[in-house]
Scaffold this motif. Structure first.
Motif, PDB file in Angstrom:
ATOM      1  N   PRO A  34     108.044 -48.273  30.927  1.00 54.99           N
ATOM      2  CA  PRO A  34     107.232 -47.521  29.969  1.00 54.99           C
ATOM      3  C   PRO A  34     106.837 -48.273  28.706  1.00 54.99           C
ATOM      4  N   ARG A 451     102.608 -44.610  28.502  1.00 58.57           N
ATOM      5  CA  ARG A 451     102.091 -43.573  29.405  1.00 58.57           C
ATOM      6  C   ARG A 451     103.259 -42.730  29.890  1.00 58.57           C
ATOM      7  N   ASN A 452     102.948 -41.628  30.545  1.00 57.24           N
ATOM      8  CA  ASN A 452     103.984 -40.798  31.149  1.00 57.24           C
ATOM      9  C   ASN A 452     104.657 -41.572  32.274  1.00 57.24           C
ATOM     10  N   SER A 453     105.968 -41.429  32.368  1.00 54.11           N
ATOM     11  CA  SER A 453     106.674 -42.179  33.390  1.00 54.11           C
ATOM     12  C   SER A 453     108.030 -41.544  33.657  1.00 54.11           C
ATOM     13  N   ASP A 454     108.700 -42.099  34.656  1.00 50.27           N
ATOM     14  CA  ASP A 454     110.056 -41.700  34.994  1.00 50.27           C
ATOM     15  C   ASP A 454     110.861 -42.973  35.080  1.00 50.27           C
ATOM     16  N   LYS A 459     112.566 -38.435  32.222  1.00 49.50           N
ATOM     17  CA  LYS A 459     111.138 -38.207  32.078  1.00 49.50           C
ATOM     18  C   LYS A 459     110.696 -38.719  30.713  1.00 49.50           C
ATOM     19  N   LYS A 461     107.394 -39.304  28.101  1.00 44.13           N
ATOM     20  CA  LYS A 461     106.025 -38.884  27.825  1.00 44.13           C
ATOM     21  C   LYS A 461     105.308 -39.922  26.973  1.00 44.13           C
ATOM     22  N   GLU A 462     104.030 -40.053  27.235  1.00 43.84           N
ATOM     23  CA  GLU A 462     103.223 -41.008  26.488  1.00 43.84           C
ATOM     24  C   GLU A 462     103.347 -40.760  24.983  1.00 43.84           C
ATOM     25  N   GLU A 464     106.004 -41.266  23.117  1.00 42.34           N
ATOM     26  CA  GLU A 464     107.383 -41.083  22.653  1.00 42.34           C
ATOM     27  C   GLU A 464     107.962 -42.406  22.162  1.00 42.34           C
TER      28      GLU A 464
END
Length: 545
Positions: A34, A451-454, A459, A461-462, A464
């Motif tokens: 991320p 970006r959003n990811s795992d 989890k 979030k974009e 953060e």
């Protein structure tokens, strides 16, 4: 055409560079970590751009010339691990293609397999689910098809490689746990297939519209100087085995100095490495043979190189490749980004700084130019990023100097390595001490999610804030103070003695002081140094020892 000729291979490389440039952002988006280091596509595109640039200098090349020039340009232009591996794949291909005046289907399959073998030999711990996997599976499949049917054409092999490659790429998601968590395929494998697809397009006569690709620095050495300023014609480099241990290297140095200039001689118990500009390369090689067999030889006519530049009419003069005469035993090259960090490394004794780091990986050539510009016999290189270590290791043997690459994965490790250096020590003693010192560094970073990811089962979030310790995700939150508190608790132990907090661009001294307070609360005896690094991407780079 049914066979690959020199001019066709030349066109295939150009089309491959355009193909990956077209899809570089798609490859970047596949980077699952991320942190905004989604640079695999960029690295591969810039690496291929160096080969495209080199192809533009050739006129009706033989297949051997086109393949060798491609491999050389990719090596020098390689950026990041993906770029270095790509250059190794093409280096292996060149080994087989240089044996042919034109290549058929089986020749292509054998070349692809040789590329895979070359890449695997160079990577210390090859992992499954990467560009290596995709290239190996697809190349092996093509070779097996040829063994069953030797009459397969180049087009047959390209189709088979791309088809099996797509299957292998899809399988990377399950082969690599990180990819599995993120639900994506490997970015390097995707880039490799994109490059092969571009080559196949050129073979079929399909060509993309030329687009501007960010220029690279890869270029022929000494081409920017004026012809009348070239005192000696031949740039001569060689490595000779030292079978005659009693022969005096200083005597050879004196002889070579009398017949040339820009002399660099590096020796150890086993070899003598020499770089010299001379009009008598034969005399230089005769002196080398007195020590033992020649292991490598490179002789280039610098006047011809310069003339070729003028004929080609290149608009942008490349950097001059300066090979500094040794004035001291040890010197240093470090990679860093940010005025503050660059000043810190300069104060610590670094001779040459290469601007780079996360999302901005320098090329092999960038590192080589810096190494050669250091006026020392032995040059220590601090990559300060895990994605630059391979490029540094590829640059090392290209230099006539003795080069020691320290695998520093981050800025704090690089700073600690410099602090542990003993100018009166020997090369191996210093190398051991510096390696031991960097092993004791706990490094943390604070950045943001692109970006959003795992990642690591969390989890993200974009936008953060992210706190990382030793490359592992420690905390993520919309509040920076939250992740900093958790990072301080993770990094500081009862026996911790020293901490360094480096704040980046956009961070104020007042904000950095608050972070200092957070770390001091974890250990009142902690000695803390706060530095304005000015680095991009990371709000804070932190080390605890």
């Amino acid at each position: 055409m049914s066979m690959i000729t020199g001019p066709l291979f030349q066109a295939m490389v150009v089309e491959a560079a355009l193909a990956i440039a077209e899809k570089k952002e798609q490859a970047n988006e596949l980077n699952v970590f991320p942190v905004p280091d989604g640079d695999t596509g960029t690295n591969m595109s810039l690496t291929m751009a160096s080969a495209m640039e080199e192809m533009g200098r050739l006129h009706e090349p033989t297949l051997a010339q086109a393949a060798d020039k491609t491999a050389s340009a990719l090596l020098r232009g390689a950026r990041g691990n993906s770029g270095v591996i790509l250059s190794l794949l093409f280096r292996g291909m060149a080994k087989k293609l240089r044996e042919k005046t034109e290549a058929g289907g089986r020749d292509l399959a054998v070349a692809l397999r040789e590329g895979v073998d070359t890449a695997y030999k160079a990577v210390m711990k090859p992992a499954e689910g990467t560009i290596l996997t995709v290239s190996r599976v697809s190349a092996q499949y093509a070779l097996e098809l040829c063994q069953a049917d030797p009459s397969l054409t180049v087009e047959d092999i390209f189709r088979a490689v791309l088809e099996r490659g797509e299957t292998a790429l899809a399988e990377t998601t399950s082969q690599n746990p990180v990819l599995a968590k993120a639900g994506v395929v490997d970015a390097g494998g995707f880039g490799f297939l994109t490059i092969l697809s571009g080559m196949y397009d050129a073979f079929r006569g399909i060509h993309r519209e030329r687009v501007a690709i960010e220029p690279t620095h890869a270029a022929a050495d000494f081409s920017a100087i004026k012809d009348e300023d070239i005192t000696f014609t031949y740039c001569t480099e060689f490595i000779a085995e030292r079978r005659d241990k009693s022969r005096n290297v200083n005597r050879m140095r004196s002889i070579l100095n009398s017949i040339g200039d820009s002399l660099v001689v590096v020796e150890d118990d086993d070899i003598v490495k020499v770089h010299v500009h001379t009009d008598q390369p034969n005399r230089a090689l005769e002196e080398a043979l007195k020590f033992g067999p020649l292991l490598t030889v490179k002789i280039e006519n610098m006047r011809e190189q310069h003339t070729a530049k003028i004929v080609e009419g290149t608009a942008d003069a490349p950097r001059e490749h300066v090979i500094a005469e040794p004035q001291k035993k040890f010197g240093f090259v470090a990679v860093a980004a940010g005025d503050g960090l660059e000043n810190v490394f300069t104060d610590l004794g670094v001779d040459q700084l290469v601007r780079g780091g996360q999302t901005m990986n320098p090329s092999t050539d960038d590192l080589l130019y810096a190494i050669d510009a250091v006026p020392a016999e032995v040059v220590f290189v601090l990559p300060n990023n895990k994605n630059i270590i391979m490029a540094a290791e590829q640059a090392a043997p290209l230099s006539a100097k003795e080069v020691v690459v320290l695998p520093t994965k981050n800025i704090p490790q690089g700073m600690t390595a410099m602090l542990s250096f003993d100018p009166d020590g020997e090369t191996e003693t210093n190398r051991g001490a510096m390696l031991e010192a960097i092993a004791g560094v706990r490094a943390g970073q604070v950045t943001y999610a692109a970006r959003n990811s795992d990642f690591d089962g969390k989890k993200i979030k974009e936008g953060e804030y992210l706190a990382l310790c030793e490359g592992r995700l420690t905390a993520n939150s919309k509040r920076q103070s939250d992740v900093l508190k958790k990072l301080a608790r993770e990094m500081v132990k009862d026996d911790s003695a020293f901490a360094t907090i480096i704040f980046g661009e956009g961070v104020t001294e007042e904000e950095a002081a608050k972070v200092e307070d957070l770390f001091r609360k974890e250990n009142r005896d902690l000695e803390i140094t706060v530095i304005d690094g000015g680095q991009p991407v990371y709000y804070y780079l932190i080390s605890v020892e």
